[in-house]
Enzyme design. Structure first.
Site, PDB file in Angstrom:
ATOM      1  N   MET A   1       1.101  -1.629   0.031  1.00  0.00           N
ATOM      2  CA  MET A   1      -0.297  -0.176  -0.180  1.00  0.00           C
ATOM      3  C   MET A   1       0.616   0.863   0.507  1.00  0.00           C
ATOM      4  O   MET A   1       0.342   2.024   0.455  1.00  0.00           O
ATOM      5  CB  MET A   1      -0.995   0.048   1.610  1.00  0.00           C
ATOM      6  CG  MET A   1      -2.359  -1.410   1.261  1.00  0.00           C
ATOM      7  SD  MET A   1      -2.933  -1.372   2.591  1.00  0.00           S
ATOM      8  CE  MET A   1      -1.464  -1.204   4.523  1.00  0.00           C
ATOM      9  N   CYS A   2       1.618   0.868  -0.549  1.00  0.00           N
ATOM     10  CA  CYS A   2       2.873   2.837  -0.705  1.00  0.00           C
ATOM     11  C   CYS A   2       2.369   3.490  -2.151  1.00  0.00           C
ATOM     12  O   CYS A   2       2.014   2.600  -3.470  1.00  0.00           O
ATOM     13  CB  CYS A   2       4.356   2.483  -0.468  1.00  0.00           C
ATOM     14  SG  CYS A   2       5.440   2.609  -0.932  1.00  0.00           S
ATOM     15  N   ALA A   3       3.192   3.583  -2.568  1.00  0.00           N
ATOM     16  CA  ALA A   3       2.743   4.521  -3.552  1.00  0.00           C
ATOM     17  C   ALA A   3       4.456   4.142  -5.034  1.00  0.00           C
ATOM     18  O   ALA A   3       4.125   4.316  -5.601  1.00  0.00           O
ATOM     19  CB  ALA A   3       3.460   6.422  -3.295  1.00  0.00           C
TER      20      ALA A   3
ATOM     21  N   THR B   1       4.569   0.896  -4.944  1.00  0.00           N
ATOM     22  CA  THR B   1       3.835   0.031  -5.174  1.00  0.00           C
ATOM     23  C   THR B   1       3.963  -1.128  -6.633  1.00  0.00           C
ATOM     24  O   THR B   1       4.541  -1.742  -6.910  1.00  0.00           O
ATOM     25  CB  THR B   1       2.529  -0.500  -4.856  1.00  0.00           C
ATOM     26  OG1 THR B   1       2.690  -0.458  -2.858  1.00  0.00           O
ATOM     27  CG2 THR B   1       2.119  -1.869  -4.435  1.00  0.00           C
TER      28      THR B   1
END
Length: 192
Positions: free
Chosen positions: A65-67, A69
């Site tokens: 759930m990371c920018a 990803t």
């Protein structure tokens, strides 16, 4: 006066011997990069960096759930491009930055369904601080590198030594990374 000079000479010699002994002892106490401690595999069983002896390995701490990803897609493309030449890409999901899904099953499903991941992947694993996996602890001790965010990358050569580390913003398919991989793979071709 002569006695004072002898004592000074002895003191200098003793100090030099002590410093030399201390340096030798200190340098022998440094730890090697931990490639033996197993990671638990997201597919079951275990994975060790030592099992890929003779192959370059790119180790990446990941999060769902990371920018960054979307880099999963690039990691898989990198793996697809170089796997037949020997490159291993190891994804290490981590919740150290509070951006991972709640369970290993969710991470596995997410990565397979959304990104078609078939590269080796560990279970959710600590990469910094006291709970870091021994590989990451030894990485900090040996080269002073600790992931500062998700999708930090560590490139190891065929002997398991660190070639370079890369920040999150560096694309897995960037020239900065692929040039070094090409060099590692071509060095092996020349020596064979």
């Amino acid at each position: 006066m002569i006695t004072a000079r002898r004592n000074m000479h002895w003191l200098k010699s003793s100090s030099l011997c002590f410093l030399t002994a201390f340096f030798v002892l200190w340098s022998s106490q440094t730890t090697a990069l931990d490639r033996e401690t197993p990671f638990d595999s997201i597919d079951g069983g275990t994975l060790t960096l030592a099992q890929w002896e003779g192959q370059p390995v790119l180790v990446v701490n990941t999060a769902s759930m990371c920018a960054f990803t979307e880099q999963y897609r690039e990691l898989q493309a990198l793996y697809d491009r170089y796997r037949d030449q020997g490159l291993v890409v190891l994804a290490v999901p981590s919740d150290d930055f509070n951006q991972e899904l709640a369970s290993n099953a969710e991470v596995k499903e997410f990565c397979e369904l959304i990104y078609g991941i078939d590269m080796p992947m560990t279970v959710i694993t600590g990469v910094k601080g006291r709970n870091a996996h021994p590989f990451y602890q030894s990485l900090r001790q040996e080269v002073g590198f600790t992931p500062r965010w998700n999708f930090n990358k560590v490139l190891l050569d065929r002997q398991g030594q660190v070639v370079d580390t890369f920040a999150s913003r560096i694309s897995p398919l960037s020239d900065q990374i692929t040039r070094q991989i090409d060099s590692l793979l071509s060095d092996a071709t020349v020596t064979q």
